[in-house]
Design a protein around this motif. Structure first.
Motif, PDB file in Angstrom:
ATOM      1  N   ILE A 270       2.462  -9.212  -8.103  1.00  0.00           N
ATOM      2  CA  ILE A 270       3.101  -7.891  -8.156  1.00  0.00           C
ATOM      3  C   ILE A 270       2.182  -6.892  -8.841  1.00  0.00           C
ATOM      4  O   ILE A 270       2.030  -5.754  -8.378  1.00  0.00           O
ATOM      5  N   ARG A 271       1.520  -7.285  -9.922  1.00  0.00           N
ATOM      6  CA  ARG A 271       0.593  -6.373 -10.594  1.00  0.00           C
ATOM      7  C   ARG A 271      -0.579  -6.019  -9.673  1.00  0.00           C
ATOM      8  O   ARG A 271      -1.087  -4.902  -9.701  1.00  0.00           O
ATOM      9  N   ARG A 272      -0.994  -6.986  -8.869  1.00  0.00           N
ATOM     10  CA  ARG A 272      -2.132  -6.766  -7.970  1.00  0.00           C
ATOM     11  C   ARG A 272      -1.758  -5.848  -6.797  1.00  0.00           C
ATOM     12  O   ARG A 272      -2.554  -4.981  -6.404  1.00  0.00           O
ATOM     13  N   ASP A 273      -0.545  -6.018  -6.252  1.00  0.00           N
ATOM     14  CA  ASP A 273      -0.191  -5.358  -4.994  1.00  0.00           C
ATOM     15  C   ASP A 273       0.683  -4.119  -5.154  1.00  0.00           C
ATOM     16  O   ASP A 273       0.863  -3.368  -4.185  1.00  0.00           O
ATOM     17  N   TYR A 274       1.233  -3.908  -6.353  1.00  0.00           N
ATOM     18  CA  TYR A 274       2.150  -2.776  -6.575  1.00  0.00           C
ATOM     19  C   TYR A 274       1.733  -2.014  -7.831  1.00  0.00           C
ATOM     20  O   TYR A 274       1.051  -2.560  -8.707  1.00  0.00           O
ATOM     21  N   VAL A 275       2.185  -0.780  -7.919  1.00  0.00           N
ATOM     22  CA  VAL A 275       1.802   0.072  -9.055  1.00  0.00           C
ATOM     23  C   VAL A 275       2.895   0.202 -10.109  1.00  0.00           C
ATOM     24  O   VAL A 275       2.637   0.644 -11.231  1.00  0.00           O
ATOM     25  N   HIS A 276       4.130  -0.154  -9.769  1.00  0.00           N
ATOM     26  CA  HIS A 276       5.271   0.266 -10.600  1.00  0.00           C
ATOM     27  C   HIS A 276       5.500  -0.527 -11.884  1.00  0.00           C
ATOM     28  O   HIS A 276       6.427  -0.208 -12.633  1.00  0.00           O
ATOM     29  N   SER A 277       4.691  -1.535 -12.175  1.00  0.00           N
ATOM     30  CA  SER A 277       4.835  -2.222 -13.461  1.00  0.00           C
ATOM     31  C   SER A 277       3.715  -1.855 -14.429  1.00  0.00           C
ATOM     32  O   SER A 277       3.728  -2.281 -15.582  1.00  0.00           O
ATOM     33  N   HIS A 278       2.765  -1.049 -13.975  1.00  0.00           N
ATOM     34  CA  HIS A 278       1.616  -0.685 -14.805  1.00  0.00           C
ATOM     35  C   HIS A 278       1.990   0.438 -15.786  1.00  0.00           C
ATOM     36  O   HIS A 278       2.802   1.306 -15.473  1.00  0.00           O
ATOM     37  N   ALA A 279       1.370   0.389 -16.952  1.00  0.00           N
ATOM     38  CA  ALA A 279       1.717   1.311 -18.040  1.00  0.00           C
ATOM     39  C   ALA A 279       1.677   2.780 -17.638  1.00  0.00           C
ATOM     40  O   ALA A 279       2.599   3.540 -17.976  1.00  0.00           O
ATOM     41  N   PRO A 280       0.647   3.267 -16.918  1.00  0.00           N
ATOM     42  CA  PRO A 280       0.623   4.691 -16.572  1.00  0.00           C
ATOM     43  C   PRO A 280       1.778   5.114 -15.658  1.00  0.00           C
ATOM     44  O   PRO A 280       2.262   6.244 -15.754  1.00  0.00           O
ATOM     45  N   VAL A 281       2.227   4.204 -14.805  1.00  0.00           N
ATOM     46  CA  VAL A 281       3.357   4.521 -13.922  1.00  0.00           C
ATOM     47  C   VAL A 281       4.662   4.530 -14.718  1.00  0.00           C
ATOM     48  O   VAL A 281       5.516   5.400 -14.529  1.00  0.00           O
ATOM     49  N   LEU A 282       4.819   3.562 -15.625  1.00  0.00           N
ATOM     50  CA  LEU A 282       5.996   3.571 -16.501  1.00  0.00           C
ATOM     51  C   LEU A 282       6.049   4.861 -17.321  1.00  0.00           C
ATOM     52  O   LEU A 282       7.118   5.457 -17.503  1.00  0.00           O
ATOM     53  N   LEU A 283       4.893   5.286 -17.803  1.00  0.00           N
ATOM     54  CA  LEU A 283       4.838   6.545 -18.553  1.00  0.00           C
ATOM     55  C   LEU A 283       5.245   7.704 -17.662  1.00  0.00           C
ATOM     56  O   LEU A 283       5.988   8.602 -18.103  1.00  0.00           O
ATOM     57  N   GLY A 284       4.791   7.701 -16.412  1.00  0.00           N
ATOM     58  CA  GLY A 284       5.203   8.739 -15.471  1.00  0.00           C
ATOM     59  C   GLY A 284       6.700   8.720 -15.234  1.00  0.00           C
ATOM     60  O   GLY A 284       7.345   9.778 -15.150  1.00  0.00           O
ATOM     61  N   SER A 330      -5.493   4.282 -12.708  1.00  0.00           N
ATOM     62  CA  SER A 330      -6.031   5.234 -13.690  1.00  0.00           C
ATOM     63  C   SER A 330      -5.146   5.268 -14.932  1.00  0.00           C
ATOM     64  O   SER A 330      -3.919   5.334 -14.834  1.00  0.00           O
ATOM     65  N   LYS A 331      -5.764   5.227 -16.093  1.00  0.00           N
ATOM     66  CA  LYS A 331      -5.030   5.282 -17.353  1.00  0.00           C
ATOM     67  C   LYS A 331      -4.969   6.691 -17.936  1.00  0.00           C
ATOM     68  O   LYS A 331      -4.439   6.893 -19.030  1.00  0.00           O
ATOM     69  N   ALA A 332      -5.486   7.668 -17.217  1.00  0.00           N
ATOM     70  CA  ALA A 332      -5.489   9.043 -17.710  1.00  0.00           C
ATOM     71  C   ALA A 332      -4.071   9.596 -17.772  1.00  0.00           C
ATOM     72  O   ALA A 332      -3.234   9.280 -16.919  1.00  0.00           O
ATOM     73  N   LYS A 333      -3.803  10.428 -18.766  1.00  0.00           N
ATOM     74  CA  LYS A 333      -2.492  11.061 -18.877  1.00  0.00           C
ATOM     75  C   LYS A 333      -2.173  11.868 -17.634  1.00  0.00           C
ATOM     76  O   LYS A 333      -1.013  11.917 -17.190  1.00  0.00           O
ATOM     77  N   SER A 334      -3.192  12.499 -17.051  1.00  0.00           N
ATOM     78  CA  SER A 334      -2.973  13.307 -15.852  1.00  0.00           C
ATOM     79  C   SER A 334      -2.401  12.474 -14.707  1.00  0.00           C
ATOM     80  O   SER A 334      -1.597  12.966 -13.908  1.00  0.00           O
ATOM     81  N   SER A 335      -2.791  11.206 -14.629  1.00  0.00           N
ATOM     82  CA  SER A 335      -2.253  10.326 -13.588  1.00  0.00           C
ATOM     83  C   SER A 335      -0.763  10.073 -13.792  1.00  0.00           C
ATOM     84  O   SER A 335       0.020  10.063 -12.838  1.00  0.00           O
TER      85      SER A 335
END
Length: 373
Positions: A270-284, A330-335
């Motif tokens: 899931i981490r490899r194929d999807y974005v929704h568990s990654h920290a920058p997406v959770l922050l978004g 990307s771990k940037a805040k802008s992302s």
């Protein structure tokens, strides 16, 4: 203290202190080693969402909470309150006064003593002194509610509300002196939201490649802090309740999270194929949630149904340049802000000037890329 058929307790009858008309109230100071033999704990108050959240705070703050509750009982500031399952006989020693009367209370040995207030404090005391046998001789105040003749039930709800209010006040008092409230709220959210509870690495700030988890404590803390950025006007307990509701609702529309829980797929996949568990997406999701709660505090939960249709896979071109740069998250805040702006646009929420500028730059970049190809 008792014969073969009944307990006999030297008590004080307290007139006007039963809190309802169905019972008489008596107090007695009794050693712990005797008390523990009498009491049952089969009474359970009604569970509410507020109580569940408060219990989670109590769990996280258990050492501090138990210490205060224990001290209050041992110092006779608070009483253990029990109700009897059947009536008892009071034999006065002295004439009745307006406030109290001394005497003895005869209670059948078939009668149950049911704790209705102070169970947490009692358990804390028992846990604390279990290795010090002599402390079982410490005496504490017991308040006994005896059903009046003709009454079958004692109204416990008033004690539920009283203890609930007292515990809330205690937790709020402890929280007011707690230096890491954001971390505490994050821990409570993790305990309450099932995917977070089962799939969060509490120890590591980043996940090893073979980790069986999807989230980290730090990512949930940052995302929840962003979510509650506009909620300083409500109590910490209320903030936690709101955060729990939000993340619980979000989790309903993330089927891949639940697939990991059911072991239908690994966390690594899931981490490899999807974005929704990654920290920058959770922050978004946190930034987006803050705006949604502020713009639509009544219907926000219903409006979140729209995210059920989002394609969170990395192969979705919508994430290129938004959260994925050169094939990596990307771990940037802008992302994270670009994730928030995408979700806001989906639900028809207004963008901040910063988000608007980022969307314009993203569109320009994509246009240049198209023209280049």
């Amino acid at each position: 203290m008792y014969n073969a058929f009944e307990y006999v307790l030297q008590v004080t009858k307290i007139n006007g202190d039963s809190q309802d008309d169905s019972s008489d109230c008596y107090t007695v100071v009794i050693p712990l080693n005797i008390l523990q033999k009498l009491l049952l704990t089969n009474y359970r108050p009604k569970i509410t969402r507020e109580k569940m959240t408060r219990d989670l705070f109590e769990k996280v703050l258990s050492i501090d909470v138990n210490k205060v509750l224990m001290e209050r009982v041992l110092n006779h500031i608070d009483s253990i309150v029990v109700s009897l399952s059947s009536s008892a006989t009071f034999e006065p020693f002295t004439a009745e006064t307006s406030d109290e009367q001394q005497g003895q209370l005869r209670i059948s040995m078939e009668t149950d003593f049911i704790v209705i207030k102070g169970l947490r404090a009692l358990n804390a005391i028992k846990s604390h002194i279990s290795e010090i046998p002599e402390c079982w001789n410490v005496a504490i105040e017991l308040k006994i509610l005896v059903p009046k003749s003709g009454s079958n039930n004692i109204n416990h709800s008033c004690f539920d509300n009283e203890e609930s209010d007292e515990l809330s006040d205690l937790i709020n008092e402890l929280l007011s002196n707690y230096s890491k409230k954001k971390l505490l709220i994050a821990k409570v959210v993790i305990e309450a939201v099932e995917p977070f509870k089962l799939l969060t690495d509490i120890e590591n700030s980043s996940l090893p490649s073979r980790s069986s988890k999807l989230f980290t404590l730090s990512s949930i803390r940052l995302a929840t802090s962003a979510l509650l950025a506009n909620m300083s006007n409500i109590s910490t307990l209320q903030q936690a309740e709101l955060a729990i509701s939000y993340w619980h609702t979000i989790s309903k529309y993330m089927p891949e999270w639940w697939r990991v829980i059911k072991r239908e797929v690994s966390a690594g996949e899931i981490r490899r194929d999807y974005v929704h568990s990654h920290a920058p997406v959770l922050l978004g999701l946190g930034y987006f949630g803050a705006a949604l709660l502020q713009e639509d505090p009544i219907n926000w939960e219903k409006r979140l149904e729209a995210i059920a249709h989002i394609n969170w896979s990395r192969s979705n071109p919508e994430w290129d340049g938004r959260i994925i740069t050169e094939g990596r998250i990307s771990k940037a805040k802008s992302s994270s802000l670009l994730v928030a702006s995408y979700l806001k646009s989906l639900l028809g929420l207004s963008l901040t000037p910063e988000e608007g500028d980022l969307e314009e730059k993203l569109n320009v970049m994509r246009s240049l890329h198209v023209n280049k190809n």
